[in-house]
Design a protein around this motif. Structure first.
Motif, PDB file in Angstrom:
ATOM      1  N   ALA A 168      39.526  52.710  38.467  1.00 18.81           N
ATOM      2  CA  ALA A 168      40.138  51.695  39.316  1.00 18.81           C
ATOM      3  C   ALA A 168      41.106  50.862  38.491  1.00 18.81           C
ATOM      4  CB  ALA A 168      39.062  50.796  39.923  1.00 18.81           C
ATOM      5  N   SER A 169      42.177  50.393  39.146  1.00 15.77           N
ATOM      6  CA  SER A 169      43.184  49.642  38.401  1.00 15.77           C
ATOM      7  C   SER A 169      43.725  48.494  39.235  1.00 15.77           C
ATOM      8  CB  SER A 169      44.335  50.557  37.973  1.00 15.77           C
ATOM      9  OG  SER A 169      45.146  50.889  39.090  1.00 15.77           O
ATOM     10  N   LEU A 170      44.407  47.586  38.554  1.00 18.80           N
ATOM     11  CA  LEU A 170      45.044  46.439  39.164  1.00 18.80           C
ATOM     12  C   LEU A 170      46.500  46.420  38.731  1.00 18.80           C
ATOM     13  CD1 LEU A 170      43.859  44.174  40.984  1.00 18.80           C
ATOM     14  CD2 LEU A 170      43.668  42.762  38.931  1.00 18.80           C
ATOM     15  N   ARG A 171      47.394  46.251  39.694  1.00 14.59           N
ATOM     16  CA  ARG A 171      48.830  46.189  39.446  1.00 14.59           C
ATOM     17  C   ARG A 171      49.362  47.435  38.737  1.00 14.59           C
ATOM     18  NH1 ARG A 171      50.148  39.764  38.032  1.00 14.59           N
ATOM     19  NH2 ARG A 171      50.408  39.180  40.215  1.00 14.59           N
ATOM     20  N   GLY A 172      48.733  48.581  38.963  1.00 13.29           N
ATOM     21  CA  GLY A 172      49.203  49.835  38.415  1.00 13.29           C
ATOM     22  C   GLY A 172      48.923  50.030  36.948  1.00 13.29           C
ATOM     23  N   LEU A 173      48.215  49.103  36.301  1.00  5.33           N
ATOM     24  CA  LEU A 173      47.871  49.257  34.891  1.00  5.33           C
ATOM     25  C   LEU A 173      46.567  50.034  34.764  1.00  5.33           C
ATOM     26  CD1 LEU A 173      48.890  45.726  33.557  1.00  5.33           C
ATOM     27  CD2 LEU A 173      50.193  47.849  33.514  1.00  5.33           C
ATOM     28  N   GLY A 174      46.096  50.231  33.530  1.00  6.05           N
ATOM     29  CA  GLY A 174      44.961  51.102  33.294  1.00  6.05           C
ATOM     30  C   GLY A 174      43.639  50.507  33.752  1.00  6.05           C
ATOM     31  N   PRO A 175      42.634  51.370  34.020  1.00  5.10           N
ATOM     32  CA  PRO A 175      41.305  50.888  34.398  1.00  5.10           C
ATOM     33  C   PRO A 175      40.673  49.987  33.340  1.00  5.10           C
ATOM     34  CG  PRO A 175      41.527  53.213  34.924  1.00  5.10           C
ATOM     35  CD  PRO A 175      42.744  52.841  34.127  1.00  5.10           C
ATOM     36  N   ASP A 176      41.071  50.141  32.068  1.00  2.00           N
ATOM     37  CA  ASP A 176      40.491  49.313  31.016  1.00  2.00           C
ATOM     38  C   ASP A 176      41.321  48.062  30.747  1.00  2.00           C
ATOM     39  OD1 ASP A 176      42.623  50.660  29.939  1.00  2.00           O
ATOM     40  OD2 ASP A 176      41.493  51.658  28.359  1.00  2.00           O
ATOM     41  N   GLN A 177      42.312  47.771  31.586  1.00  2.00           N
ATOM     42  CA  GLN A 177      43.127  46.571  31.414  1.00  2.00           C
ATOM     43  C   GLN A 177      42.851  45.530  32.488  1.00  2.00           C
ATOM     44  OE1 GLN A 177      46.719  48.848  31.267  1.00  2.00           O
ATOM     45  NE2 GLN A 177      46.899  48.659  29.045  1.00  2.00           N
ATOM     46  N   VAL A 178      41.736  45.697  33.192  1.00  2.00           N
ATOM     47  CA  VAL A 178      41.247  44.686  34.121  1.00  2.00           C
ATOM     48  C   VAL A 178      39.807  44.358  33.726  1.00  2.00           C
ATOM     49  CG1 VAL A 178      40.582  46.476  35.791  1.00  2.00           C
ATOM     50  CG2 VAL A 178      40.819  44.108  36.538  1.00  2.00           C
ATOM     51  N   LEU A 179      39.499  43.077  33.654  1.00  2.00           N
ATOM     52  CA  LEU A 179      38.166  42.620  33.262  1.00  2.00           C
ATOM     53  C   LEU A 179      37.333  42.349  34.508  1.00  2.00           C
ATOM     54  CD1 LEU A 179      36.132  41.545  31.130  1.00  2.00           C
ATOM     55  CD2 LEU A 179      37.258  39.323  31.336  1.00  2.00           C
ATOM     56  N   VAL A 180      36.095  42.807  34.511  1.00  2.00           N
ATOM     57  CA  VAL A 180      35.189  42.603  35.633  1.00  2.00           C
ATOM     58  C   VAL A 180      34.097  41.616  35.232  1.00  2.00           C
ATOM     59  CG1 VAL A 180      33.557  43.693  37.215  1.00  2.00           C
ATOM     60  CG2 VAL A 180      35.650  44.897  36.567  1.00  2.00           C
ATOM     61  N   LEU A 181      33.881  40.616  36.076  1.00  2.00           N
ATOM     62  CA  LEU A 181      32.823  39.629  35.892  1.00  2.00           C
ATOM     63  C   LEU A 181      31.865  39.706  37.073  1.00  2.00           C
ATOM     64  CD1 LEU A 181      35.054  36.495  35.069  1.00  2.00           C
ATOM     65  CD2 LEU A 181      34.167  38.161  33.430  1.00  2.00           C
ATOM     66  N   ILE A 182      30.621  39.327  36.844  1.00  2.00           N
ATOM     67  CA  ILE A 182      29.669  39.101  37.929  1.00  2.00           C
ATOM     68  C   ILE A 182      29.153  37.669  37.782  1.00  2.00           C
ATOM     69  CG2 ILE A 182      27.458  39.722  38.952  1.00  2.00           C
ATOM     70  CD1 ILE A 182      27.902  42.551  38.291  1.00  2.00           C
ATOM     71  N   ASN A 183      29.325  36.889  38.845  1.00  2.00           N
ATOM     72  CA  ASN A 183      28.980  35.464  38.798  1.00  2.00           C
ATOM     73  C   ASN A 183      29.617  34.783  37.585  1.00  2.00           C
ATOM     74  OD1 ASN A 183      27.499  35.649  41.136  1.00  2.00           O
ATOM     75  ND2 ASN A 183      25.499  35.512  40.160  1.00  2.00           N
TER      76      ASN A 183
END
Length: 925
Positions: A168-183
């Motif tokens: 999965a990606s954001l703004r067409g960048l790589g999957p490892d260039q978006v940080l995922v947080l929970i709470n």
């Protein structure tokens, strides 16, 4: 009166005395009563639902209570009420639609939560609880893919482990260039690195589908660089998943459906069942809670393969049919052999589509106040998925990969994964004098184990088993945070100061499989010559001399076909630590002007330090118009996977099967080729935009520019030569010992620029007795390679292999650069209707053959659903994803791989499964 009857009457009178009082009233919006609204006594297991007139009644003892009312699409309201003996209390509620309010977000700021339209950077808010009522999609990746235009994710096919963990990606960048947080706490990544033909090749992402939708309250998507605030990986932005905190209510969702499409097998395939349940309990009498969620998921495979038109049998399979009987030359005899065996070409097709998958999740979210100024909290969960994906069919004509004694008609290898995920976060937060303090520890682990079924090790000849334990991956991450913040109200119009520290530990392992899964039993090592001059050979799996040959004279392949196991040479156990300190200051110069600045220092034990900053601000011209802008630097540390992953994989490149080895950057073959060591990616990000609140119409427009230097890529395939230069011979021998024909690496090879604009427009109205909402959003983005390829002098002339054409297309145009979404919701009394059209822009076929780089045009996919609420708390929804059965453009003949593929697996817009019909039953009580 008899004693027993007297006792019953006495109990009734006591009950009437205790509960003879009621709280009752009407729940409505600004225009009409609301049917099925949930009315609860806070802190008690007592409540009711409103009837057709919006009326509710709750029997209660005398006392003072807090009453809470909630309804999907409306802001929760709470009022206090006192009930006296012998008196009923009347309490009415007028709820404000969330359409009339700005969603409140916490992401991107360590100050008080703000409305969505007043944040200094763009933040999308996705109400998962509401969307799960009417959307055809059930997994988080697919929900976001159809809701958030800047988010992209598709189910992959024929990509080994990536078939089961969607990049999965954001703004067409790589999957490892978006940080995922929970709470608000960092989520661990998966243990899988994407190394096959899919978008995000060479990256390591976060498995969002491991989190059940029933556990999620909402998702916030920050579309701006945020490394200075949250650390590594936040170059494209941040996704923050807020878990459910509801109590005293059971929510059950059961969805089922399947693909009813022109290409479905037997007119129906890919059957899907997902069952979700959520229930929360109050803890103590000070607002504590524990919310529990569980899910069961079942997904059948789909098959969108074409009919294979290539060679299935050649005259080595039946020498009597050779041009000169008994003297085979490799001539195609497919048609004669099929007729003789009573088979058709369809019996030799691959299985190209989504993988089969079943599993479940358990999640919890809890908080317990321990004083008036502090609370202990915890959240986490478990996820398990057992999945099966098919590889390419091995035909009888592939003599070096088959044994006709075991599989006289070839075989379809199956790659089976067991994916286990667990996480636990715990902490304490509260007030220390005037400061807010939050101390937490978050642990996460992901493990993937591989089994290869319905296959063989051709080098074992007739002795080969047909199933192999191939080994697996493990990744652990433990993050400890200590955060402080304080709002000073006196200076200017208020200043918020925040600072904190973080320690993170990571561990990555590769576990070897069973010996037969990776060994080539036909290899030998020359130790000398005998008296006649013949070489003296001893069996050695790492030897460079083949001794077992197929009928055509070529050496048998070693290891499990389609997915060779990990050998002890691949075994890895690597760890590192990172420490960070940050400071964040928000200055409200006036009620209209806010400026936010952040600074973060981070040090990694394995590659060094980085210092990053961010400056953002917004100015409120009027209640109807706000402008905002931000500038920042960022970084992404190379993952442990990218530093230490090494293995041999079966890949399909430009129409041919290749055994390709991935080698670390400190390996001998990397030194021979001049592959440099890995270092961090760095970025610069700039954005500017405006928001406008015109009552029923709301608008946000944001443009952005992201420059990434030293971007990590997964290189093309290098090879040696058996009779070449001494260096080429050494490379050849190293590859041969690894059962590989080519070598690939991770490298900081390029610089890129990403430019784009995001637009979001919402409109709400209340025609007649109904509620109407329209959402129109779109993203327009372009990522381009800039400057020369970063190659060493040893790689001179090999730049096109170091960063090949397929990699360039994966980077620039393998996913839609343009994506737009128009969603329409209308509800009236018991009915609800949903219509959505999503435009997925054009993509380009990712291949190294320039002539075959076909462009596939943009398409519109239509979703439609209708729901009916039988009684308060019971709703049925039926509908369709891709109602009109739209498919991507079909492949040109040159890209079909002898008829195997109808649609591109490398460059996907929205998948190629076709129309999906579903039904969903929702129950709340």
């Amino acid at each position: 009166m008899k004693p027993k009857l007297y006792a019953l009457v006495w109990l009734f009178l006591l009950s009437y005395t205790a509960y003879g009082q009621t709280i009752e009233g009407i729940v409505a919006d600004k225009k009409q009563p609301l049917v099925g609204a949930s009315v609860k006594i806070v802190g008690r297991n007592t409540g009711a639902a409103t009837d057709l007139g919006g009326h509710y009644k709750i029997a209660i003892q005398p006392g003072t209570y807090k009453v809470s009312v909630s309804y999907i699409g409306y802001q929760t309201a709470t009022k206090d009420v006192t009930v006296t003996t012998g008196q009923n209390a009347s309490l009415d509620f007028i709820l404000n639609s969330t359409d009339d309010l700005n969603e409140v977000v916490v992401l991107g700021s360590r100050s008080a939560p703000r409305s969505q339209l007043t944040t200094v950077v763009p933040v999308d808010v996705v109400d998962v609880k509401q969307i799960a009522q009417y959307s055809p999609q059930v997994s988080i990746n697919q929900i976001l893919n159809y809701v958030a235009p800047s988010f992209t994710s598709n189910t992959q096919a024929l990509s080994d482990g990536t078939d089961h963990i969607d990049p999965a990606s954001l703004r067409g960048l790589g999957p490892d260039q978006v940080l995922v947080l929970i709470n608000g706490k960092r989520r661990h990544t998966t243990s899988l690195v994407n190394i096959n033909g899919s978008f995000g090749k060479g990256s390591v992402g976060t498995d969002l589908n491991a989190i059940p939708t029933a556990a999620i309250k909402r998702i916030e998507i920050l579309r701006d660089g945020a490394a200075a605030q949250y650390g590594s990986d936040a170059i494209a932005g941040v996704i923050n998943i807020i878990l459910n905190d509801e109590v005293n209510k059971v929510n059950v969702n059961v969805s089922t459906g399947g693909y009813v499409s022109k290409h479905s097998e037997n007119n129906l395939d890919g059957q899907n069942v997902q069952a979700n349940i959520n229930y929360g309990l109050p803890l103590g009498d000070k607002g504590g809670f524990i919310n529990l969620a569980g899910s069961y998921d079942y997904r059948n495979y789909t098959n969108r393969t074409g009919t294979f038109t290539g060679t299935i049998f050649n005259d080595y399979n039946d020498p009597a049919l050779a041009t000169v009987p008994g003297t085979p030359t490799g001539k195609d005899i497919t048609d004669q052999e099929l007729a003789k065996r009573g088979l058709t070409r369809n019996d030799f097709n691959s299985r190209i589509g989504q993988s089969a998958n079943r599993g479940g999740s358990l999640f919890f979210n809890a908080s317990l106040p321990v004083s008036d100024k502090a609370e202990v909290y915890a959240f986490g969960g478990l996820n398990y998925r057992h999945a099966e994906a098919a590889a390419f069919f091995r035909t009888p004509s592939q003599l070096t990969q088959n044994n006709d004694t075991i599989y006289p008609n070839g075989f379809l290898p199956l790659i089976v994964t067991d994916n286990r995920d667990k996480s636990l976060a715990a902490g304490i937060r509260g007030s220390l004098h005037e400061w807010k303090v939050d101390f937490s520890n978050t642990f996460g682990e992901n493990g993937v184990d591989f089994t290869v079924d319905n296959t063989l090790n051709a080098s074992m000849l007739k002795a080969s088993p047909t199933s192999f334990e191939a080994g697996g991956y493990r990744f652990q991450q433990n993050t400890t945070n200590l955060d402080f913040s304080r709002f000073f109200s006196d200076p200017l119009n208020g200043i918020n100061v925040a600072f904190g520290a973080e320690h993170r530990y990571e561990n990555y392992r590769i576990l070897p499989g069973e010996t037969s899964s990776y060994t080539n039993y036909g290899n030998a090592l020359k130790i000398g010559t005998d008296a006649t001059g013949k070489p003296i050979l001893i069996p050695d799996p790492k030897g460079n001399i083949p001794t077992r040959f197929a009928a055509n004279g070529n050496a048998f392949a070693g290891g499990a076909q389609s997915f060779p196991g990990f050998s002890p040479d691949n075994a890895t156990n690597a760890s590192r630590t990172a420490i960070a300190g940050y400071g964040d200051v928000e200055v409200n110069f006036t009620e209209k002007l806010l400026v936010d600045g952040a600074l973060r220092f981070e040090n990694y034990s394995d590659f060094g330090s980085t210092l990053n900053w961010k400056l953002a601000g917004r100015y409120l011209f009027s209640p109807k118009l706000l402008i905002r802008a931000a500038a920042s630097t960022g970084f992404r540390a190379p993952s442990l996977h990218q530093r230490y992953f090494n293995a041999t994989s079966s890949i399909f490149t430009d129409g041919a099967f290749v055994e390709s080895g991935t080698f670390t950057n400190d390996s001998r073959v990397a030194a021979l080729l001049g592959i440099p060591k890995l270092k961090q990616e760095t970025s610069r990000s700039y954005s500017a935009g405006l928001t406008s609140n015109l009552g029923p119409l709301k608008l946000t427009v944001d443009g952005y520019y992201i420059r990434i230097d030293d971007r990590i890529v997964y290189t093309g395939q290098f090879s040696g030569k058996q009779n070449g230069t001494p260096k080429e011979q050494e490379i050849y021998n190293i590859l041969r010992s690894a059962n590989a024909q080519t070598a690939r690496f991770f490298a900081n090879a390029i610089n890129t620029e990403t430019k784009g604009i995001d637009v979001v427009i919402t409109y709400t109205a209340h025609p007649g007795k109904g509620n109407f909402k329209a959402d129109l959003s779109g993203t327009f983005t372009k990522t381009s390679l800039v400057g020369p390829i970063h190659s060493s002098s040893q790689l001179a002339g090999l730049e096109s292999t170091y960063f090949d054409e397929a990699s360039r297309i994966y980077l620039e145009s393998a996913v839609p650069q343009t994506k737009a979404n128009l969603s329409l919701n209308y509800s009236i009394q018991k009915w609800g209707f949903f219509l959505r059209n999503v435009y997925f822009g054009k993509v380009t076929e990712a291949t190294n053959i320039v002539a075959n780089q076909d462009v596939y045009s943009g398409k519109v996919v239509t979703d439609l659903s209708a729901s009916y609420r039988f009684i308060p708390g019971l709703q049925l929804t039926i509908g369709a994803n891709n109602l009109l059965d739209v498919y991507p453009d079909e492949l040109s003949l040159a890209n079909q791989s002898s008829g195997r593929f109808l649609y591109s697996r490398a460059s996907q817009q929205f998948g190629f499964n076709g129309r999906f019909l579903f039904a969903r039953l929702s129950l709340s009580f």
